[in-house]
Write a protein that holds these residues in place. Structure first.
Motif, PDB file in Angstrom:
ATOM      1  N   VAL A 815       0.848  -1.264   0.345  1.00  0.00           N
ATOM      2  CA  VAL A 815       0.130   0.062   0.323  1.00  0.00           C
ATOM      3  C   VAL A 815       0.538   1.652  -0.333  1.00  0.00           C
ATOM      4  O   VAL A 815       0.063   2.217   0.040  1.00  0.00           O
ATOM      5  N   ALA A 825      -5.071   3.114  -2.180  1.00  0.00           N
ATOM      6  CA  ALA A 825      -5.828   2.491  -1.869  1.00  0.00           C
ATOM      7  C   ALA A 825      -7.335   2.267  -2.664  1.00  0.00           C
ATOM      8  O   ALA A 825      -7.419   3.728  -3.346  1.00  0.00           O
ATOM      9  N   GLN A 840      -7.568  -1.974   2.015  1.00  0.00           N
ATOM     10  CA  GLN A 840      -6.702  -1.442   2.047  1.00  0.00           C
ATOM     11  C   GLN A 840      -6.530  -0.253   2.366  1.00  0.00           C
ATOM     12  O   GLN A 840      -6.011   0.443   2.338  1.00  0.00           O
TER      13      GLN A 840
END
Lengths: 943, 67, 152
Positions: A815, A825, A840
């Motif tokens: 990420v 994300a 995420q």
């Protein structure tokens, strides 16, 4: 320092509530004192007991005194009580006799500890499926049938075959290898694993691809037998295509029987191809692509922690709370939550960390420590006085290298003021001794001739700092890993090499200057770009951790694509969740929502960014320490299949709208057709959009529920209902949804005849062309990225070949973006369903929180810096991979010059190697330092 | 070239791969000839051509940049 | 809450380690064990005990400032609950606020990542692993898709 690693430990008792749990832990005896063990490996060498090596999946042996693998953490040996001869039969103790440090302790007993924690994260992993129960695969009976995990160890350079692939039966190289997919996955007949394990297609392709590298002669023939290839991850489809182009054969079949070859060497396999023809083929080796099962001790854990499991034994979670277990304060992550690949596991680990941090926010920093050091003495004006500590490492070094001779020799070197030989230079008492000697002999530089700086430099740097010296005034000569261990038969040459190594280190350390780790203040605020589900989740997760956030949304309302979605993959209604999410976001005291807002500029680096933001025509400046990019993606507008020419032809989102507004009318249809991969997995857009298969299956199920008489067809290329989504696919087939496969070369044709809509497709199973009548034709249109050009230019971040934003590393930092301080994300990273987007987004908030948790950030000391030789030729500007170098246009002394940004620089030194006039150096690795080392070597080297 | 010639090779090893590989060779006790002396660098990309030339001028028989 | 190590406290107070151990065993010094040969004691109890033993206030204060205390770190963004607030009722059912530590069960790639994230953002983490070393299944893999990177 704030992590207590408890190995060989299990949770015994557990009680309490979120925020305050009490845990009792049983720590099994290791029989090796971790403080004394120096991981020399003598106990293992001397141990007479051989045991099947579970790390190598039983391929090869280990001893009863062992480490799991060469790079194990902690790098400390352990004695396996189940197999140790002394512990089982009361005789032997060979390891104890030979251990140079007296670390073996057979008196070790199990210990019980009590700890109090505020939250728990369960990440017990998965259990590899055991195919021994399937007699038709012959695993365990036929020598040349192995599982994929065994095959993985057979390929590994550190595995039992040293990376040279040989088959088990006759130890020759296999030339013809078959992989069988879905062993223990997508199977409800012989086992209860109805789900798809999500990773086996990709690992099988990977194994097939790398196999060629592990063979000495000939080109192998690799065949993968599969039902659907599921390469639905980022850059996975490309990997699959490349593998096929390299000649790996993909056969759509599920072989039903494996028989042993002649003399139990190789295998013979029967399978039915898609067209119904039977085939019989011989292979040298068969690899079973085993699935991921819930961990064996899952039910025990669940009972102990009071959480619920789903029907497959994985932890029960929901799509909106993907890592939250059924008990508050206990989070589940990794493959225990659902089978998943490494990037997903790493991402969701950060999600779990985020949830725990959110729950415990008021106690942040309450139990953590930061170490303090005495003031550093200034050594810049002093002549170097170097202390050399030569380590014997028990007998690891001393048995090959004559350490006394090395120590004696070190005394003759320039600037050396003190030399000593230690049995173990890394031991705790030697640390205090070094500090003492530094004070006693006024040493201002230190050389440690011992093992590798990669593991031990931080220890000695710490020792120097505790003695009041800058940590960068120590240098290590690696006379163990790079010398004694690799020249065991050549003691004289090794001793000579050790002397050279010490001489080089001494010459270099004399040139070392104290280095400062730069600190930058962190602006304690985050910017979140994009007000969809991912953006709002990231903002809320940050705000709940106590950080201020600015949320940018380009439109006039929050919600993004989710506004058009009805339900998640597990059937949870999206609208109520979205309403609550928007309410919370807009009312949170720490979140400032800016709608109709566009990012216009961005300068600065991690900890300190400044942007101009245009909000509804006005421009304002925002400073922030970190940013989460969650700009989303769009649905592809098809140009194929008569889209736009007939209102009965719709994309998924349009069909969802139709179902929401006009369910009854849709239910009256006689026939509906879905076409998959519209705009995906095609030459111009060669990625899989990941979510459309499940979307179609879900809608097909809904149609069948509305009207069981309706004919529902799904025309697909591979059905990719990964994980537990496979259950939906099975229900759809059970309810009579008809799945017809087509290929890229035999795409369906849509036509109109009068008022009627028809789809023509060739059925590969019946081997017949079909003409399907359609009241509705739903196109599973691709997810396409927004144009990221502006963002890329503002932040200097990257996109992949498909236009999705890139992460810094797909597995290690999934990420983080390549620019420090930026996180990604949601759909802008890759198409993904809502649960994964939420996970995420919260993972990004966890990662961004790491930056905001500190008021100032310490940067690495090894950075480039500009010298007075720089004349601004700017050759280095373009080579810098981190864009850390700028050309300063204004001239100083009639010359222009470059400036480096230490926050961006990673110290790789490409600039230094490019510069023709020593205008830029890297701290700690300057040309004079490297030259000193080279010259010291060559002054008297003889190999 | 005399038969007992033993070259002096200077190796520039990237901290993250080649140097780590050297460490692992040690842990695995892989034996190799003792002719190379390693200089650890943070990236093989930081090895300036000058330093290689310098090493060869000063008498190194070979230079190995690994990364 | 103060975290002490027997050896360190013994040195500070100028007594033998066994003396300190005996105090703890006899319950004179109401510390409770945690992991790693460390003990936790209430700040008030500690000061009270020192006073009773006739230990000078200087030494008591010195120990407090030497890092023996588990101090809450002030943070600009939000108020931090006082350690005394949180732990005074410990044992009798603490209600004031959560404990700033997390237990992670499982030392595979997921457990390790969660541990690192939490430890770096101000939480004490206990990582519980049932085998002799961490690394989990990923350490067994030769290479990983789609980049063919080494798994190590």
């Amino acid at each position: 320092m704030n992590v207590e690693l408890l190995t060989l430990s299990e949770v015994e008792e557990f009680s309490g509530n979120e925020g305050n749990f009490s845990v009792r832990i049983k720590k099994n005896p290791r029989y090796v004192d971790m403080d004394k063990c120096i991981a020399c490996g003598l106990c293992m060498q001397k141990c007479p007991r051989k045991v099947d090596d579970e790390f190598n999946m039983g391929v090869g042996k280990r001893k009863a005194a062992y480490i799991k693998y060469g790079q194990s953490v902690p790098l400390k040996y352990a004695i396996d009580a189940e197999h140790c001869i002394y512990l089982t039969r009361g005789k032997c103790r060979a390891c104890e006799k030979f251990c140079p440090t007296g670390a073996i302790n057979f008196e070790d007993r199990e210990k019980h500890l009590s700890i109090d924690v505020g939250a728990v994260i369960l990440a017990p992993g998965f259990h590899p499926f055991d195919p021994s129960g399937f007699d038709f695969y012959g695993y365990g009976r036929i020598t040349d049938v192995v599982t994929s995990l065994e095959y993985e160890r057979m390929l590994s350079a550190s595995g039992p075959c040293m990376g040279h692939l040989i088959r088990p039966s006759d130890h020759t190289e296999p030339k013809k290898i078959a992989w069988l997919q879905c062993v223990g996955s997508r199977s409800t007949n012989r086992c209860k694993n109805g789900y798809c394990s999500s990773v086996c297609c990709m690992y099988a392709i990977k194994q097939a691809v790398v196999t060629a590298e592990h063979l000495n002669e000939g080109i192998p023939q690799q065949t993968i037998f599969f039902m659907d290839i599921r390469s639905h991850g980022k850059d996975f489809e490309r990997y699959y295509e490349t593998a096929a182009a390299k000649g790996i054969r993909f056969v759509r079949a599920r072989p039903h029987t494996i028989l042993a070859g002649k003399n139990n060497m190789g295998v013979t396999m029967q399978y039915t191809a898609e067209d119904g023809r039977m085939h019989c083929e011989d292979f040298d080796l068969a690899v079973l692509s085993i699935g991921l099962e819930a961990p064996e001790d899952g039910p025990v854990l669940a009972a102990k922690f009071g959480i619920e499991l789903n029907s497959y034994g994985f932890a029960q979670t929901t799509d909106f709370e993907p890592v939250r277990s059924t008990r508050p304060g206990i989070f589940v992550t990794g493959a225990f939550q659902a089978p998943k690949d490494i990037p997903q596991a790493v991402t969701e680990a950060s999600t779990a960390a985020c949830e725990a941090a959110r729950a415990l926010m008021p106690a942040r920093g309450a139990l953590t420590h930061e170490k303090t050091y005495p003031a550093e003495q200034d050594v810049t004006s002093q002549e170097p006085v170097i202390g050399v500590f030569v380590c014997s490492c028990g007998i690891n070094i001393a048995s090959v290298v004559d350490v006394d001779a090395v120590a004696q020799y070190a005394r003759t070197l320039p600037h050396v003021g003190f030399v000593e030989n230690n049995l173990f230079t890394c031991s705790a008492d030697t640390q205090s001794l070094i500090a003492e000697k530094i004070r006693e002999h006024h040493l201002n530089r230190v050389v440690i001739a011992a093992c590798t700086p990669r593991t031990h430099e931080p220890l000695f740097q710490d020792t120097l700092r505790e003695a009041g010296l800058n940590g960068f005034l120590v240098e290590m000569a690696n006379i163990r890993n790079h010398n004694a261990w690799v020249h065991q038969a050549l003691p004289e040459a090794a001793t000579q090499k050790a002397k050279d190594q010490v001489r080089m280190a001494v010459a270099r350390v004399a040139q070392n200057d104290p280095l400062r780790q730069l600190k930058v203040d962190v602006v304690q605020k985050a910017l979140v770009i994009g007000g969809g589900v991912a953006g709002m989740n990231a903002a809320l997760a940050l705000a709940d951790q106590g950080f201020d956030c600015v949320l940018l949304e380009k439109s006039d309302r929050l919600g993004g694509n989710a506004r058009r979605l009805a339900a998640t993959d597990r059937g949870q209604k999206v609208a109520p969740m979205l309403t609550r999410l928007i309410e919370r976001t807009e009312s949170h005291a720490r979140i400032k929502v800016l709608k109709k807002a566009v990012l216009r500029s961005a300068v600065g680096s991690v900890g300190n960014f400044v942007s101009k933001i245009e909000v509804d025509g006005d421009t304002r400046a925002v400073t922030y320490g970190t940013a989460v990019v969650a700009t989303g993606a769009a649905e592809y507008q098809p140009r194929e299949y008569l889209y736009g020419q007939d209102e009965r032809i719709m994309t998924h989102l349009q069909f969802d709208d139709q179902l929401a507004q006009n369910e009854a009318a849709v239910g009256r249809a006689r026939s509906s057709v879905f076409i998959q991969c519209v705009g995906s997995r095609e030459p111009q857009r060669p990625y899989c959009s990941r979510l459309c298969c499940t979307h179609s299956v879900k809608n097909a199920l809904r149609l069948k529920t509305l009207n069981p008489e309706m004919n529902v067809y799904i025309l697909y290329r591979d059905i990719r209902t990964y994980g537990e989504r496979e259950d939906l696919y099975k229900s759809a087939r059970d309810l009579g949804v008809i799945f017809i496969r087509y290929g890229l070369d035999s795409q369906p044709v849509v036509s109109r005849k009068g008022d009627d809509l028809f789809v023509e497709v060739f059925d590969p199973v019946a081997q017949l062309p079909l003409k399907l009548y359609a009241d509705y034709l739903v196109l599973a249109a691709a997810v396409v990225p927004h144009d990221h050009q502006a963002l890329v230019e503002l932040f200097k971040c990257g996109v992949n070949a498909d236009g999705f934003l890139n992460e810094a590393h797909p597995k290690l930092r999934p990420v983080d973006m390549s620019v420090d301080g930026l996180f990604v994300a949601g759909l802008c990273h890759y198409p993904k369903p809502m649960d994964e987007s939420i996970a995420q987004a919260r993972a990004a908030a966890s990662r961004a929180g790491l930056i905001l948790a500190k008021e100032e950030m310490q940067l690495d000391a090894i950075k480039s810096y500009v010298t007075e030789n720089c004349d601004g030729c700017a050759l280095c500007v373009d080579v810098c991979p981190y864009r850390a170098i700028k050309l300063e246009q204004e001239k100083i002394d009639g010359r222009s010059h470059i400036v480096t940004d230490p926050a961006l620089c990673k110290g790789c030194g490409l600039c230094a190697a490019t510069c023709p006039k020593e205008g830029v150096y890297v701290h700690g690795f300057t040309l004079p330092q490297l030259k000193a080392q080279v010259e010291a070597l060559l002054a008297e080297a003889t190999a | 070239m005399p038969e007992d010639f033993e070259p002096v090779i200077i190796g520039f090893l990237c901290n993250w791969c080649a140097y780590a590989g050297g460490d692992l060779a040690g842990v695995s006790r892989l034996q190799y000839p003792p002719n190379m002396r390693a200089v650890r660098v943070m990236c093989s990309g930081m090895v300036h051509p000058d330093i290689v030339v310098h090493a060869l001028q000063k008498g190194a028989d070979g230079a190995l940049v690994m990364g | 809450m103060i975290e002490i190590r027997v050896g360190k406290l013994a040195r500070m107070l100028g007594v033998h380690r066994n003396t300190v151990s005996n105090w703890i065993k006899s319950g004179k010094f109401s510390a409770r064990p945690t992991v790693g040969r460390r003990y936790l004691i209430e700040r008030a109890d500690f000061i009270h005990f020192c006073r009773n033993q006739g230990i000078s206030e200087d030494i008591t204060a010195q120990f407090a400032n030497s890092g023996g205390f588990a101090k809450p770190r002030a943070h600009a963004a939000y108020p931090v609950a006082r350690d005394t607030d949180r732990h005074t009722e410990k044992g009798g059912g603490m209600t004031d606020g959560p404990i700033g530590s997390v237990m992670v069960v499982g030392g595979g790639i997921a457990g390790m990542q969660a541990t690192l994230d939490l430890a770096d953002s101000g939480y004490k983490v206990f990582l519980v692993e049932k085998s002799a070393g961490i690394g989990g299944a990923m350490a067994q893999l030769d290479k990983t898709f789609p980049t063919n990177d080494c798994a190590m």
